[in-house]
Design a protein around this motif. Structure first.
Motif, PDB file in Angstrom:
ATOM      1  N   LEU A 212     -50.869  -4.872 -17.008  1.00 22.92           N
ATOM      2  CA  LEU A 212     -50.230  -6.178 -17.133  1.00 22.92           C
ATOM      3  C   LEU A 212     -50.779  -6.923 -18.344  1.00 22.92           C
ATOM      4  O   LEU A 212     -50.026  -7.555 -19.096  1.00 22.92           O
ATOM      5  N   SER A 213     -52.096  -6.869 -18.529  1.00 20.01           N
ATOM      6  CA  SER A 213     -52.725  -7.539 -19.663  1.00 20.01           C
ATOM      7  C   SER A 213     -52.255  -6.931 -20.982  1.00 20.01           C
ATOM      8  O   SER A 213     -51.935  -7.653 -21.936  1.00 20.01           O
ATOM      9  N   MET A 302     -42.055 -21.143 -12.914  1.00 16.62           N
ATOM     10  CA  MET A 302     -42.043 -19.832 -13.567  1.00 16.62           C
ATOM     11  C   MET A 302     -40.623 -19.430 -13.955  1.00 16.62           C
ATOM     12  O   MET A 302     -40.382 -18.902 -15.040  1.00 16.62           O
ATOM     13  N   LEU A 303     -39.656 -19.673 -13.075  1.00 18.44           N
ATOM     14  CA  LEU A 303     -38.270 -19.297 -13.353  1.00 18.44           C
ATOM     15  C   LEU A 303     -37.675 -20.129 -14.487  1.00 18.44           C
ATOM     16  O   LEU A 303     -36.778 -19.670 -15.192  1.00 18.44           O
ATOM     17  N   ARG A 304     -38.173 -21.334 -14.655  1.00 13.98           N
ATOM     18  CA  ARG A 304     -37.691 -22.183 -15.747  1.00 13.98           C
ATOM     19  C   ARG A 304     -38.305 -21.810 -17.082  1.00 13.98           C
ATOM     20  O   ARG A 304     -37.760 -22.141 -18.134  1.00 13.98           O
ATOM     21  N   GLN A 305     -39.431 -21.108 -17.023  1.00 16.77           N
ATOM     22  CA  GLN A 305     -40.132 -20.748 -18.253  1.00 16.77           C
ATOM     23  C   GLN A 305     -39.354 -19.656 -18.989  1.00 16.77           C
ATOM     24  O   GLN A 305     -39.000 -18.637 -18.408  1.00 16.77           O
ATOM     25  N   PRO A 306     -39.049 -19.854 -20.283  1.00 15.85           N
ATOM     26  CA  PRO A 306     -38.337 -18.807 -21.029  1.00 15.85           C
ATOM     27  C   PRO A 306     -39.218 -17.574 -21.198  1.00 15.85           C
ATOM     28  O   PRO A 306     -40.355 -17.675 -21.665  1.00 15.85           O
ATOM     29  N   LYS A 311     -40.475  -9.147 -18.375  1.00 13.48           N
ATOM     30  CA  LYS A 311     -41.656  -9.947 -18.051  1.00 13.48           C
ATOM     31  C   LYS A 311     -41.379 -10.843 -16.841  1.00 13.48           C
ATOM     32  O   LYS A 311     -42.272 -11.067 -16.013  1.00 13.48           O
ATOM     33  N   ARG A 312     -40.157 -11.347 -16.738  1.00 13.47           N
ATOM     34  CA  ARG A 312     -39.824 -12.177 -15.575  1.00 13.47           C
ATOM     35  C   ARG A 312     -39.833 -11.339 -14.290  1.00 13.47           C
ATOM     36  O   ARG A 312     -40.292 -11.790 -13.234  1.00 13.47           O
ATOM     37  N   MET A 313     -39.317 -10.117 -14.382  1.00 13.84           N
ATOM     38  CA  MET A 313     -39.325  -9.247 -13.213  1.00 13.84           C
ATOM     39  C   MET A 313     -40.753  -8.927 -12.781  1.00 13.84           C
ATOM     40  O   MET A 313     -41.070  -8.915 -11.584  1.00 13.84           O
ATOM     41  N   HIS A 314     -41.629  -8.680 -13.751  1.00 18.91           N
ATOM     42  CA  HIS A 314     -43.034  -8.429 -13.410  1.00 18.91           C
ATOM     43  C   HIS A 314     -43.672  -9.676 -12.804  1.00 18.91           C
ATOM     44  O   HIS A 314     -44.481  -9.566 -11.868  1.00 18.91           O
TER      45      HIS A 314
END
Length: 496
Positions: A212-213, A302-306, A311-314
């Motif tokens: 992840l890092s 988090m969902l609002r963050q572009p 990366k969103r799925m992770h």
């Protein structure tokens, strides 16, 4: 079939299939991250060893080492000694022992602090008048009295290596780096199967965090054996006492707020694992409650963050992995009514159940691989022993699913700050402190789930619905182990 029975049947099937689909997504994403972790490890093996950092070349801004303690008489002296052995320019280092104890720990800590202070170490003992905010409040109070631009934090059972600061602080030359996490090893890893399971499970998390890092994805990090930039902590408003996993909460806020993090797996602080099943049970309920609370608390932001889709799925998979684990207990509870409501032949449930067990097999193998790598297990058992150990390893996740489920229910009802420390120290005697009432409730759930799954096995065999029998058998194995350990613990307490 009556309308009510049909409605119950379709609802149960829908819940089952939703969990299977989410589990499938989690497995695929975890496999991707493990592949990245393996590439990172292979790359490190081919790189030439870097020379150790010298004090004259090191990035050495003022740093405060924070040691939050609460009734840790078995390990507090060792902790303070280890902190005072840290190598760093003396003019840039201060050590603050943050004491919230109500027993003899305070006297031990004060004496040890006085000994080191007399030798010229910049160390101070700080005690609050009350425990407002629990550990989070203790850390906030310590920061207010600190002078460092960075904070290194170690819980009471940790022993950092002497070169910890020299190997970590150079990373903060990057002004965007808000915090850094290091690897954790466990001194009592091989004490029992319970401690070995914990070491593997958390070793797996560390191995996944490597990937992840490397990929720049969100991660869930520990609040000990870590370093924080003061500017980052202050920009986020500090630790939040409204959650029992204040470390994870602050880490989520930092990552959502565009601060970067680093994970140094090769810098390892030694720690200790709970050796009794009661301590393990209470700890995991608290973790589940805090992680589930933190996930829902920060999901909208988090969902609002572009961010890119992958990366969103992770981020979703990582933040809600605790919800996924808790949902496995829902499947266990559904196993009995499903046997009464439907026949598995020729239905979507047939394929759903087959898909679930296939995913479990894949997940078990990749999880066990990552767990062994993360825990640095060097033994190489034969194939049969490996498969058996992996099965028992997987079976232990089912009691954990119950503890996370119970924690999630408590979080749903607003129990966010009910903090119970995990006893530290060697042996059962050190960990036999008075247990909170939640332990008895969780133990009752252990008994209920074991009996419930035995009944589900019987009904499944009678009705010829064999597909869920392996799940219920594994439930009985997992809960049978924790009930046996509970009996051993009670017997040991009775003889002690």
């Amino acid at each position: 079939m009556s309308i009510l029975a049909a409605l119950l049947s379709y609802s149960a099937q829908a819940v089952f299939l939703v969990v299977v689909v989410y589990f499938a997504l989690h497995v695929v994403l975890e496999l991707r991250v493990l592949m990245i972790s393996r590439k990172v490890e292979r790359r490190k093996l081919t790189e030439l060893a870097q020379p150790s950092v010298g004090l004259e070349d090191a990035f050495s801004p003022p740093i405060s080492v924070l040691l939050p303690i609460r009734n840790e008489s078995a390990v507090v002296e060792r902790l303070i000694d280890a902190a005072c052995r840290l190598r760093y320019p003396a003019e840039g280092l201060e050590i603050l022992v943050l004491d919230d104890s109500s027993d003899g720990t305070s006297a031990l800590a004060q004496t040890k602090v006085g000994q080191h202070a007399a030798q010229g170490v910049n160390i101070h003992f700080i005690r609050r008048q009350n425990r407002k905010g629990y550990k989070a409040g203790n850390l906030v109070n310590g920061i207010r009295q600190s002078s460092g631009e960075f904070f290194a934090i170690f819980d009471a059972d940790f022993v950092p290596p002497e070169d910890f600061l020299l190997r970590t602080m150079s990373c903060f030359k990057d002004p965007r780096l808000g915090f850094l996490q290091t690897g954790i090893g466990y001194e009592n890893r091989d004490k029992s199967f319970l401690t070995r399971f914990q070491a593997m499970e958390m070793g797996h998390q560390q191995y996944v965090t490597v990937g992840l890092s490397e990929d720049g994805d969100m991660a869930s990090l520990s609040g000990s054996s870590c370093v924080w930039r003061k500017a980052c902590v202050e920009s986020l408003g500090g630790w939040d006492a409204s959650t029992v996993t204040e470390d994870v909460d602050l880490g989520y806020r930092a990552q959502i707020g565009d601060w970067h993090y680093a994970f140094l797996r090769d810098v390892v602080s030694m720690s200790e694992l709970p050796e009794t099943v009661s301590a393990f049970r209470v700890q995991r309920e608290r973790w589940g409650r805090g992680l589930i609370h933190s996930a829902f608390k920060h999901a909208r932001q988090m969902l609002r963050q572009p961010m890119p889709l992958m990366k969103r799925m992770h981020a979703i998979s990582m933040m809600f992995s605790s919800v996924l684990l808790a949902s496995i207990h829902v499947l266990v509870l559904l196993s009995l009514p499903l046997n009464f409501l439907i026949a598995f032949d020729g239905t979507a449930m047939l394929w759903g159940a087959l898909a679930f067990f296939g995913l479990v097999a894949i997940w078990a193998l990749d999880n066990a691989f990552g767990a062994r790598k993360g825990a640095r297990l060097e033994d190489r058992p034969g194939i049969v022993r490996t498969l058996w150990d992996t099965y028992l390893y997987v079976a232990m996740f089912l009691p954990m699913a119950w503890y996370y489920f119970a924690g999630g229910i408590r979080a749903l009802f607003g129990v966010h700050g009910d903090f119970h420390r995990t006893p530290k120290g060697k042996g059962r005697g050190a960990q036999r402190s008075s247990l909170p009432r939640i332990n008895a409730m969780l133990l009752a759930g252990d008994v209920f789930t074991f009996v419930y799954s035995l009944l589900a096995i019987q009904v499944g065999l009678q009705k010829g619905n064999y597909l869920l029998v392996p799940l219920n058998v594994t439930v009985c194995v997992g809960f049978g182990m924790v009930l046996f350990w509970s009996w051993q613990e009670r017997r040991s307490d009775g003889q002690g």
